[in-house]
Design an enzyme around this catalytic site. Sequence first.
Site, PDB file in Angstrom:
ATOM      1  N   ARG A  37      34.989  25.756 -27.880  1.00  0.00           N
ATOM      2  CA  ARG A  37      36.016  26.519 -28.616  1.00  0.00           C
ATOM      3  C   ARG A  37      36.704  25.680 -29.682  1.00  0.00           C
ATOM      4  O   ARG A  37      37.126  26.201 -30.719  1.00  0.00           O
ATOM      5  CB  ARG A  37      37.044  27.080 -27.622  1.00  0.00           C
ATOM      6  CG  ARG A  37      38.069  28.036 -28.239  1.00  0.00           C
ATOM      7  CD  ARG A  37      38.925  28.712 -27.166  1.00  0.00           C
ATOM      8  NE  ARG A  37      39.797  29.751 -27.694  1.00  0.00           N
ATOM      9  CZ  ARG A  37      41.092  29.570 -27.958  1.00  0.00           C
ATOM     10  NH1 ARG A  37      41.671  28.407 -27.759  1.00  0.00           N
ATOM     11  NH2 ARG A  37      41.807  30.569 -28.426  1.00  0.00           N
ATOM     12  N   ILE A  63      42.319  33.302 -33.593  1.00  0.00           N
ATOM     13  CA  ILE A  63      41.274  33.297 -32.570  1.00  0.00           C
ATOM     14  C   ILE A  63      41.985  33.781 -31.304  1.00  0.00           C
ATOM     15  O   ILE A  63      43.043  33.263 -30.935  1.00  0.00           O
ATOM     16  CB  ILE A  63      40.619  31.904 -32.420  1.00  0.00           C
ATOM     17  CG1 ILE A  63      39.575  31.872 -31.299  1.00  0.00           C
ATOM     18  CG2 ILE A  63      41.639  30.800 -32.203  1.00  0.00           C
ATOM     19  CD1 ILE A  63      38.716  30.577 -31.281  1.00  0.00           C
ATOM     20  N   SER A  64      41.446  34.817 -30.674  1.00  0.00           N
ATOM     21  CA  SER A  64      42.139  35.422 -29.532  1.00  0.00           C
ATOM     22  C   SER A  64      42.335  34.416 -28.395  1.00  0.00           C
ATOM     23  O   SER A  64      41.577  33.463 -28.252  1.00  0.00           O
ATOM     24  CB  SER A  64      41.350  36.613 -28.996  1.00  0.00           C
ATOM     25  OG  SER A  64      41.202  37.612 -29.980  1.00  0.00           O
ATOM     26  N   GLN A  65      43.348  34.685 -27.598  1.00  0.00           N
ATOM     27  CA  GLN A  65      43.622  33.874 -26.407  1.00  0.00           C
ATOM     28  C   GLN A  65      42.417  33.945 -25.450  1.00  0.00           C
ATOM     29  O   GLN A  65      41.862  35.030 -25.250  1.00  0.00           O
ATOM     30  CB  GLN A  65      44.865  34.461 -25.733  1.00  0.00           C
ATOM     31  CG  GLN A  65      45.361  33.700 -24.546  1.00  0.00           C
ATOM     32  CD  GLN A  65      46.600  34.352 -23.942  1.00  0.00           C
ATOM     33  OE1 GLN A  65      47.256  35.175 -24.579  1.00  0.00           O
ATOM     34  NE2 GLN A  65      46.894  33.987 -22.706  1.00  0.00           N
TER      35      GLN A  65
END
Length: 213
Positions: A37, A63-65
């Site tokens: 990530r 960027i999503s959790q």
Amino acid sequence: MKDTLRHAGKRKQLANVLVGKGIKDESVLSAIEKIPRHLFMDSGFEDHAYQDKAFPIAADQTISQPYTVAFQSELLQIKNGDKVLEIGTGSGYQTAVLCELGAKVYSIERQKELFKKTKLFLSKLGYRPKYLSFGDGYKGLKEHAPYDSIIVTAGAPYVPKPLLSQLKINGRLVIPVGEDVQIMTLFVRKSETQFEKREFGEFRFVPLLENKN
Ligand code: SAH
């Protein structure tokens, strides 16, 4: 681009945090343990990559959790070879998770800059989504429909009709619905005209915007 044992260790810890928050799907957890990530974020944020938090990426997007990515991915119940449409390619992290789950991935992004950057980046990393599209996700992607599942990764003020109509029978749409706060919502297509709807609590996303730019 570097991925090290130290990063892998942090990913393992992140997966454990997600288990603690209720994520159970082993294939989703192993995708998160595998995908670097930190490489999806600007290098200045590298230290934050394996905290369970959303972060800024290019073009004012996020960027999503990881928990959100895991939660939505789990709801999709992906089987190997499923055809999956993603709305909001963004950094490509969720796209990579879908690829790791064995899906044939189609993904749409409305920001040209992000679209170009992420397309190049995913291929450098070795991910091969079937098709990345620069376009408006409100319309779905009719040319390749129907889909086994559709995932929307931006907050939708309402449920776009084309997305429901591009699902296979028994297909699943996972979409956060709402303006300031979104309710994670699952639609399962039961027949041509019938959809079963379930709601799963509050999340916060950047907005799903009309048209592309
Ligand atoms: N899946 C992404 C989440 C990015 S945030 C990730 O894992 O990083 C949501 C993304 O949706 C943003 O990149 C935004 O530009 C995009 N987006 C917003 N409205 C859209 C629309 N109508 N069609 C396609 N993409 C859209």
